[in-house]
Scaffold this motif. Structure first.
Motif, mmCIF file in Angstrom:
data_model
loop_
_atom_site.group_PDB
_atom_site.id
_atom_site.type_symbol
_atom_site.label_atom_id
_atom_site.label_comp_id
_atom_site.label_asym_id
_atom_site.label_seq_id
_atom_site.Cartn_x
_atom_site.Cartn_y
_atom_site.Cartn_z
ATOM 1 N N ALA A 54 0.833 -1.214 0.000
ATOM 2 C CA ALA A 54 0.000 0.000 0.000
ATOM 3 C C ALA A 54 0.862 1.257 0.000
ATOM 4 C CB ALA A 54 -0.917 -0.003 1.219
ATOM 5 N N GLN A 55 1.907 1.267 0.829
ATOM 6 C CA GLN A 55 2.778 2.440 0.891
ATOM 7 C C GLN A 55 3.435 2.701 -0.461
ATOM 8 O OE1 GLN A 55 5.829 2.198 3.879
ATOM 9 N NE2 GLN A 55 6.872 4.058 3.190
ATOM 10 N N THR A 56 3.912 1.639 -1.097
ATOM 11 C CA THR A 56 4.539 1.791 -2.408
ATOM 12 C C THR A 56 3.539 2.296 -3.437
ATOM 13 O OG1 THR A 56 6.049 -0.027 -1.894
ATOM 14 C CG2 THR A 56 5.830 0.587 -4.196
ATOM 15 N N SER A 57 2.314 1.768 -3.399
ATOM 16 C CA SER A 57 1.290 2.160 -4.364
ATOM 17 C C SER A 57 0.888 3.613 -4.194
ATOM 18 C CB SER A 57 0.066 1.247 -4.222
ATOM 19 O OG SER A 57 0.417 -0.105 -4.411
ATOM 20 N N LEU A 58 0.742 4.064 -2.953
ATOM 21 C CA LEU A 58 0.368 5.457 -2.701
ATOM 22 C C LEU A 58 1.472 6.409 -3.149
ATOM 23 C CD1 LEU A 58 -1.366 5.052 0.779
ATOM 24 C CD2 LEU A 58 -2.473 5.492 -1.423
ATOM 25 N N GLU A 59 2.723 5.985 -3.005
ATOM 26 C CA GLU A 59 3.831 6.813 -3.494
ATOM 27 C C GLU A 59 3.816 6.897 -5.018
ATOM 28 O OE1 GLU A 59 7.373 5.172 -1.873
ATOM 29 O OE2 GLU A 59 7.052 5.986 0.142
ATOM 30 N N GLU A 60 3.370 5.822 -5.677
ATOM 31 C CA GLU A 60 3.346 5.809 -7.144
ATOM 32 C C GLU A 60 2.337 6.797 -7.722
ATOM 33 O OE1 GLU A 60 4.167 2.413 -9.787
ATOM 34 O OE2 GLU A 60 3.632 1.231 -8.039
ATOM 35 N N VAL A 61 1.287 7.120 -6.977
ATOM 36 C CA VAL A 61 0.297 8.067 -7.509
ATOM 37 C C VAL A 61 0.623 9.495 -7.083
ATOM 38 C CG1 VAL A 61 -1.558 6.384 -7.708
ATOM 39 C CG2 VAL A 61 -1.285 7.639 -5.571
ATOM 40 N N ASP A 62 1.809 9.721 -6.536
ATOM 41 C CA ASP A 62 2.272 11.063 -6.186
ATOM 42 C C ASP A 62 3.487 11.361 -7.066
ATOM 43 O OD1 ASP A 62 3.210 13.401 -5.122
ATOM 44 O OD2 ASP A 62 3.294 12.709 -3.046
ATOM 45 N N TYR A 63 3.267 12.118 -8.139
ATOM 46 C CA TYR A 63 4.347 12.363 -9.093
ATOM 47 C C TYR A 63 5.423 13.299 -8.548
ATOM 48 C CZ TYR A 63 1.762 9.932 -12.776
ATOM 49 O OH TYR A 63 1.126 8.979 -13.534
ATOM 50 N N LEU A 64 5.109 14.081 -7.550
ATOM 51 C CA LEU A 64 6.153 14.883 -6.903
ATOM 52 C C LEU A 64 7.147 13.970 -6.197
ATOM 53 C CD1 LEU A 64 4.048 17.844 -5.430
ATOM 54 C CD2 LEU A 64 5.600 17.916 -7.394
ATOM 55 N N GLN A 65 6.626 12.897 -5.590
ATOM 56 C CA GLN A 65 7.500 11.916 -4.950
ATOM 57 C C GLN A 65 8.355 11.204 -5.990
ATOM 58 O OE1 GLN A 65 7.883 11.071 -1.529
ATOM 59 N NE2 GLN A 65 9.603 9.933 -2.380
ATOM 60 N N GLU A 66 7.750 10.870 -7.136
ATOM 61 C CA GLU A 66 8.510 10.214 -8.197
ATOM 62 C C GLU A 66 9.621 11.112 -8.720
ATOM 63 O OE1 GLU A 66 7.899 8.382 -12.694
ATOM 64 O OE2 GLU A 66 6.181 8.513 -11.342
ATOM 65 N N ALA A 67 9.330 12.402 -8.876
ATOM 66 C CA ALA A 67 10.352 13.336 -9.352
ATOM 67 C C ALA A 67 11.510 13.414 -8.351
ATOM 68 C CB ALA A 67 9.740 14.720 -9.567
ATOM 69 N N ALA A 68 11.173 13.458 -7.056
ATOM 70 C CA ALA A 68 12.222 13.486 -6.029
ATOM 71 C C ALA A 68 13.038 12.193 -6.057
ATOM 72 C CB ALA A 68 11.601 13.705 -4.652
ATOM 73 N N ASN A 69 12.360 11.056 -6.270
ATOM 74 C CA ASN A 69 13.067 9.769 -6.357
ATOM 75 C C ASN A 69 14.074 9.767 -7.509
ATOM 76 O OD1 ASN A 69 11.616 8.695 -4.227
ATOM 77 N ND2 ASN A 69 10.136 7.636 -5.520
ATOM 78 N N SER A 70 13.668 10.327 -8.658
ATOM 79 C CA SER A 70 14.563 10.322 -9.814
ATOM 80 C C SER A 70 15.817 11.146 -9.539
ATOM 81 C CB SER A 70 13.835 10.853 -11.054
ATOM 82 O OG SER A 70 13.597 12.241 -10.962
ATOM 83 N N GLU A 71 15.663 12.273 -8.854
ATOM 84 C CA GLU A 71 16.839 13.102 -8.553
ATOM 85 C C GLU A 71 17.744 12.431 -7.518
ATOM 86 O OE1 GLU A 71 15.894 17.194 -7.784
ATOM 87 O OE2 GLU A 71 15.641 17.530 -9.944
ATOM 88 N N ARG A 72 17.144 11.733 -6.566
ATOM 89 C CA ARG A 72 17.964 11.011 -5.593
ATOM 90 C C ARG A 72 18.733 9.884 -6.276
ATOM 91 N NH1 ARG A 72 15.771 7.697 -0.220
ATOM 92 N NH2 ARG A 72 17.761 6.652 0.241
ATOM 93 N N PHE A 73 18.056 9.159 -7.168
ATOM 94 C CA PHE A 73 18.713 8.082 -7.916
ATOM 95 C C PHE A 73 19.846 8.638 -8.763
ATOM 96 C CE2 PHE A 73 19.148 5.054 -11.397
ATOM 97 C CZ PHE A 73 19.044 3.831 -10.775
ATOM 98 N N PHE A 79 19.203 2.199 -2.193
ATOM 99 C CA PHE A 79 18.019 2.829 -2.799
ATOM 100 C C PHE A 79 17.924 2.294 -4.216
ATOM 101 C CE2 PHE A 79 15.946 6.594 -4.903
ATOM 102 C CZ PHE A 79 14.743 6.522 -4.203
ATOM 103 N N PHE A 80 16.884 1.505 -4.508
ATOM 104 C CA PHE A 80 16.896 0.760 -5.761
ATOM 105 C C PHE A 80 15.601 0.897 -6.540
ATOM 106 C CE2 PHE A 80 15.167 -2.103 -2.589
ATOM 107 C CZ PHE A 80 14.169 -2.800 -3.252
ATOM 108 N N HIS A 81 15.745 0.743 -7.850
ATOM 109 C CA HIS A 81 14.610 0.739 -8.769
ATOM 110 C C HIS A 81 13.929 -0.610 -8.627
ATOM 111 C CE1 HIS A 81 12.155 1.268 -12.292
ATOM 112 N NE2 HIS A 81 12.755 2.393 -12.635
#
Length: 569
Positions: free
Chosen positions: A212-231, A299-301
């Motif tokens: 559930a936590q992973t799924s809720l993060e997936e529908v937050d594109y601001l979180q995804e953008a932050a993830n990409s910069e961290r990666f 921190f992994f894809h």
């Protein structure tokens, strides 16, 4: 039209559609759980195990096909559940994984007018004020959103530092669908927790919450953008890896605008060869990059399927003439430090063909409970390494299937007898490694995972030795400090002895004595309770008053024997 589409077309029907979706998921799960209970638990107890074994393959294929049809029709998280099941090559039969493996390619796109309306509402302006052109046909349609290629207007391009972009937009109404699906999955997880066959292996409610936590993060594109910069920061300066830049000015919670980095799909071997890239050389680099994420950065894809990784040619660049470009950072995982240490030890033990070390690492990760008797497992792992260790997938396919079957049956019985469990934060690790193995095998049918594991494990071993050297140096410094203070402490100890003020205590011994005392007292109370209860039951026939009194009094020592009492310090 699917229920989710009907809800989007008619908002007034949304509540009814939501309830129908919830009930449909639960009906599907309840029916197949009942079938599993009947065939796998009840029939073997009635002596009909042969019926169970004879029908198992057919039942599994039928379940996989029905789930696939349900997932495609409902969309939402059902697609994600199917994709996860398809990656569990380690525990699920091939009959199930094969039916579900291409679910990611079956998601129908949302009509562009609905996508445009949502994007304009999120960005606060018509798309024509931002983009010179945006393609209405999506380049990718997933269960939670879809992506369209576009080109920014000159002014917007100057602000963003890029012209060609990909605009990722959520499916309208997906957040409500995710909430419904999670509610249904939580209910099913609760049901599964009552099956001992499942509860002994995994804490299903906790695993559902992780999903559930992973799924809720997936529908937050601001979180995804932050993830990409961290990666991107984790691989800064690494010539093997590239990450698309984020156009933050054109990004919201439901709309994500990224640099267009579309290149050669990693498993498109014909296109790779046409570009002068040998797929066989790509496989070990990809495996090494995934190892770095899991065992080094932590921190992994977690969704490295072929659609999320491109091979980008870099002609004229020093070093590698191509890079691995990762996209879609919605599903990311983190490996806690303790788990990462266990995984590193597991990798080193696997490379060294060390059965005992491998079992020890499995226990440290938390997959094997401390109560497990590991002697048989260590012997089995040693035999596994001796017979199959070092073989690639192509070599394994040449082994006599009867030998595999015999070993699998013996090893399976052993595994089922041990207290294994699936710890939290482990589902995504398993998914990432399963997908990595599949991609590498697609690039090189003779890919041998050991060829990538062994040099990586050797590097980890050198690092571990370096850490041990640092630890030893710190211990030497600490010992020197203690030795330096020792004469002063001995002087103070001698002075206290001469004054008669020296006392000695053993807290551990005191706690043990206290526990023994409490145990004896409770045992006496239990015996007294039994004596009073029996006496009261016997006397009650001839002397009801006395018998009743004794029965009532017996409750006092019963309470004392059951009460844990005050614990010591």
């Amino acid at each position: 039209m699917a229920e989710a589409d009907r809800a989007r077309a008619d908002p007034a029907a949304g509540a009814g559609s939501t309830r129908a979706r919830y009930r449909r998921i639960l009906r599907f799960a309840a029916w197949h759980l009942a079938l599993t209970w009947w065939y796998e638990l009840l029939l073997p107890r009635l002596g009909l195990r042969r019926i169970t074994e004879r029908t198992r393959t057919r039942r599994m294929i039928r379940f996989a096909r029905r789930f696939r049809a349900l997932a495609v029709e409902l969309g939402g998280l059902m697609i994600k559940v199917g994709q996860f099941l398809s990656s569990r090559l380690d525990v699920l039969p091939p009959e199930i994984t094969k039916e579900l493996e291409d679910l990611q390619d079956e998601v129908p796109p949302v009509p562009f007018p609905a996508i445009r309306d949502l994007a304009e509402a999120e960005l606060g302006t018509p798309l024509g004020n931002i983009f010179a052109v945006i393609e209405e046909t999506p380049i990718a349609a997933a269960s939670l959103g879809q992506a369209h290629r576009a080109r920014l207007l000159p002014a917007a391009a100057e602000d963003a530092g890029m012209s060609g972009v990909v605009v990722k937009v959520q499916r309208p109404g997906i957040e409500a669908i995710v909430d419904v699906d999670l509610a249904a999955l939580r209910r099913v997880g609760g049901w599964l927790s009552h099956f001992r066959l499942v509860s002994d292996r995994a804490d299903m409610p906790s695993l559902v919450e992780e999903f559930a936590q992973t799924s809720l993060e997936e529908v937050d594109y601001l979180q995804e953008a932050a993830n990409s910069e961290r990666f991107d920061a984790d691989f800064a300066g690494d010539e093997r890896v590239a990450v698309p830049r984020v156009a933050w000015e054109r990004t919201t919670r439901r709309v994500l605008t990224l640099e267009d980095v579309t290149a050669i799909k990693i498993t498109d071997t014909e296109a790779l060869r046409a570009a002068g890239i040998d797929p066989v050389e790509v496989a070990p680099v990809f495996a090494s990059v995934m190892f770095d994420q899991l065992f080094t950065t932590g921190f992994f894809h977690a969704d490295p399927h072929p659609g999320n990784i491109f091979v980008t040619p870099t002609p004229g660049a020093g070093g590698l003439p191509w890079r691995l470009t990762f996209i879609d950072f919605g599903m990311m995982g983190e490996v806690p430090a303790g788990t990462r240490s266990g995984l590193r030890k597991l990798l080193i033990a696997a490379a060294a063909r060390d059965g005992g070390g491998l079992v020890s690492a499995i226990g440290e990760i938390g997959v094997l409970l401390p109560s497990a008797d590991t002697a048989e497992l260590e012997r089995a792992m040693s035999r596994l390494f001796t017979r199959f260790g070092g073989m690639g997938f192509a070599e394994l396919r040449e082994v006599d299937p009867r030998e595999f079957l015999a070993f699998a049956n013996e090893f399976g019985e052993l595994v089922r007898s041990l207290p294994f469990q699936v710890p939290e934060n482990f589902l995504l690790i398993i998914r990432a490694m399963s997908l990595t193995s599949g991609v590498c095998s697609s690039l090189d049918p003779r890919f041998n995972l050991w060829d990538s594991v062994e040099p990586y494990a050797a590097r980890l071993l050198r690092e571990e030795r370096g850490n041990l050297l640092q630890d030893a140096s710190r211990q030497v410094v600490d010992a020197a400090a203690v030795a330096f203070r020792l004469p002063q402490r001995l002087d103070r100890l001698a002075a206290r002895a001469e004054e008669g003020s020296l006392t000695a205590g053993n807290p551990r011994l005191e706690r043990q004595v206290a526990r023994l005392d409490r145990t004896v007292r409770r045992a006496v109370s239990a015996v007294l309770f039994a004596a009073l209860l029996i006496a009261g039951a016997i006397l009650r026939h001839d002397d009801p008053a006395l018998g009743t009194v004794l029965l009532a009094i017996s409750a006092l020592p019963l309470l004392h024997s059951a009460w844990p009492g005050r614990r010591g310090p």
